[in-house]
Design a protein around this motif. Structure first.
Motif, PDB file in Angstrom:
ATOM      1  N   LEU A 101     -48.571  35.158 -17.237  1.00 52.31           N
ATOM      2  CA  LEU A 101     -47.752  34.141 -17.743  1.00 52.31           C
ATOM      3  C   LEU A 101     -46.531  34.453 -16.912  1.00 52.31           C
ATOM      4  CD1 LEU A 101     -47.809  35.247 -21.483  1.00 52.31           C
ATOM      5  CD2 LEU A 101     -48.462  32.770 -20.519  1.00 52.31           C
ATOM      6  N   GLY A 102     -46.638  34.837 -15.624  1.00 53.48           N
ATOM      7  CA  GLY A 102     -45.506  35.206 -14.714  1.00 53.48           C
ATOM      8  C   GLY A 102     -44.341  35.987 -15.183  1.00 53.48           C
ATOM      9  N   LEU A 103     -44.548  37.003 -16.172  1.00 55.73           N
ATOM     10  CA  LEU A 103     -43.558  37.717 -16.548  1.00 55.73           C
ATOM     11  C   LEU A 103     -43.479  39.241 -15.573  1.00 55.73           C
ATOM     12  CD1 LEU A 103     -44.491  37.748 -20.324  1.00 55.73           C
ATOM     13  CD2 LEU A 103     -42.610  36.581 -19.026  1.00 55.73           C
ATOM     14  N   MET A 160     -34.994  35.333 -20.031  1.00 56.33           N
ATOM     15  CA  MET A 160     -34.737  36.004 -21.263  1.00 56.33           C
ATOM     16  C   MET A 160     -35.346  37.634 -21.235  1.00 56.33           C
ATOM     17  SD  MET A 160     -32.813  34.496 -23.117  1.00 56.33           S
ATOM     18  CE  MET A 160     -32.732  35.397 -24.735  1.00 56.33           C
ATOM     19  N   ARG A 161     -35.071  38.384 -21.849  1.00 56.67           N
ATOM     20  CA  ARG A 161     -35.797  39.874 -21.854  1.00 56.67           C
ATOM     21  C   ARG A 161     -36.310  40.131 -23.283  1.00 56.67           C
ATOM     22  NH1 ARG A 161     -34.401  44.626 -18.861  1.00 56.67           N
ATOM     23  NH2 ARG A 161     -34.970  46.348 -19.925  1.00 56.67           N
ATOM     24  N   SER A 198     -39.232  33.330 -18.986  1.00 53.53           N
ATOM     25  CA  SER A 198     -38.881  32.099 -19.679  1.00 53.53           C
ATOM     26  C   SER A 198     -38.942  32.566 -21.266  1.00 53.53           C
ATOM     27  CB  SER A 198     -39.626  30.826 -19.249  1.00 53.53           C
ATOM     28  OG  SER A 198     -40.783  31.009 -19.749  1.00 53.53           O
ATOM     29  N   LEU A 199     -38.337  31.919 -22.094  1.00 57.50           N
ATOM     30  CA  LEU A 199     -38.509  31.919 -23.414  1.00 57.50           C
ATOM     31  C   LEU A 199     -39.757  31.516 -23.911  1.00 57.50           C
ATOM     32  CD1 LEU A 199     -37.291  32.973 -26.230  1.00 57.50           C
ATOM     33  CD2 LEU A 199     -36.420  30.647 -26.454  1.00 57.50           C
ATOM     34  N   ALA A 200     -40.535  30.633 -23.402  1.00 56.55           N
ATOM     35  CA  ALA A 200     -41.825  30.004 -23.988  1.00 56.55           C
ATOM     36  C   ALA A 200     -42.830  30.993 -23.385  1.00 56.55           C
ATOM     37  CB  ALA A 200     -42.118  28.619 -23.132  1.00 56.55           C
ATOM     38  N   ALA A 201     -42.485  31.529 -22.222  1.00 54.49           N
ATOM     39  CA  ALA A 201     -43.686  32.578 -21.709  1.00 54.49           C
ATOM     40  C   ALA A 201     -43.492  34.018 -22.856  1.00 54.49           C
ATOM     41  CB  ALA A 201     -43.440  32.977 -20.346  1.00 54.49           C
ATOM     42  N   LEU A 202     -42.264  34.331 -23.069  1.00 59.24           N
ATOM     43  CA  LEU A 202     -42.124  35.378 -23.564  1.00 59.24           C
ATOM     44  C   LEU A 202     -42.818  35.312 -25.133  1.00 59.24           C
ATOM     45  CD1 LEU A 202     -38.607  36.517 -22.479  1.00 59.24           C
ATOM     46  CD2 LEU A 202     -40.825  37.514 -22.225  1.00 59.24           C
ATOM     47  N   ASP A 203     -42.619  33.933 -25.824  1.00 59.55           N
ATOM     48  CA  ASP A 203     -43.194  33.769 -26.986  1.00 59.55           C
ATOM     49  C   ASP A 203     -44.682  33.799 -26.957  1.00 59.55           C
ATOM     50  OD1 ASP A 203     -40.687  33.410 -28.227  1.00 59.55           O
ATOM     51  OD2 ASP A 203     -40.780  31.086 -28.075  1.00 59.55           O
TER      52      ASP A 203
END
Length: 91
Positions: free
Chosen positions: A28-30, A2-3, A49-54
């Motif tokens: 977080l590896g973003l 996701m973005r 990932s959505l979890a990392a973005l949250d």
């Protein structure tokens, strides 16, 4: 994948906020970028990932960092584009 595109307002320029954001993103590896804007805000694009973005969005508030004072964060989510390799601080 996701973005998230975020606009952060408050006392976020000249206080090490971009470096803080970059360190959080790397942990977080973003992938993406962070940049100061002329209006005093900071713009962030992050993909992962959505979890990392949250978690990243939660960290953007910079709680416990007295020199930084985030007043607001506006986030828009979408599909990742894959255009970024790594996370960069733009000047």
């Amino acid at each position: 994948m996701m973005r998230a595109a975020a606009v952060v307002t408050g006392k976020v320029q000249g206080v090490g906020y971009r470096q803080f954001v970059s360190e959080c993103a790397h942990r977080l590896g973003l992938h993406g970028s962070v940049q100061n804007m002329p209006d005093g805000s900071v713009h962030i694009i992050a993909e992962g990932s959505l979890a990392a973005l949250d978690e990243f969005t939660r960290l953007l508030w910079a709680h416990g960092m007295p020199e930084i004072h985030v007043e607001g964060i506006q986030v828009a989510h979408g599909e990742s584009t894959g255009e970024f390799k790594g996370f960069w601080v733009k000047w």
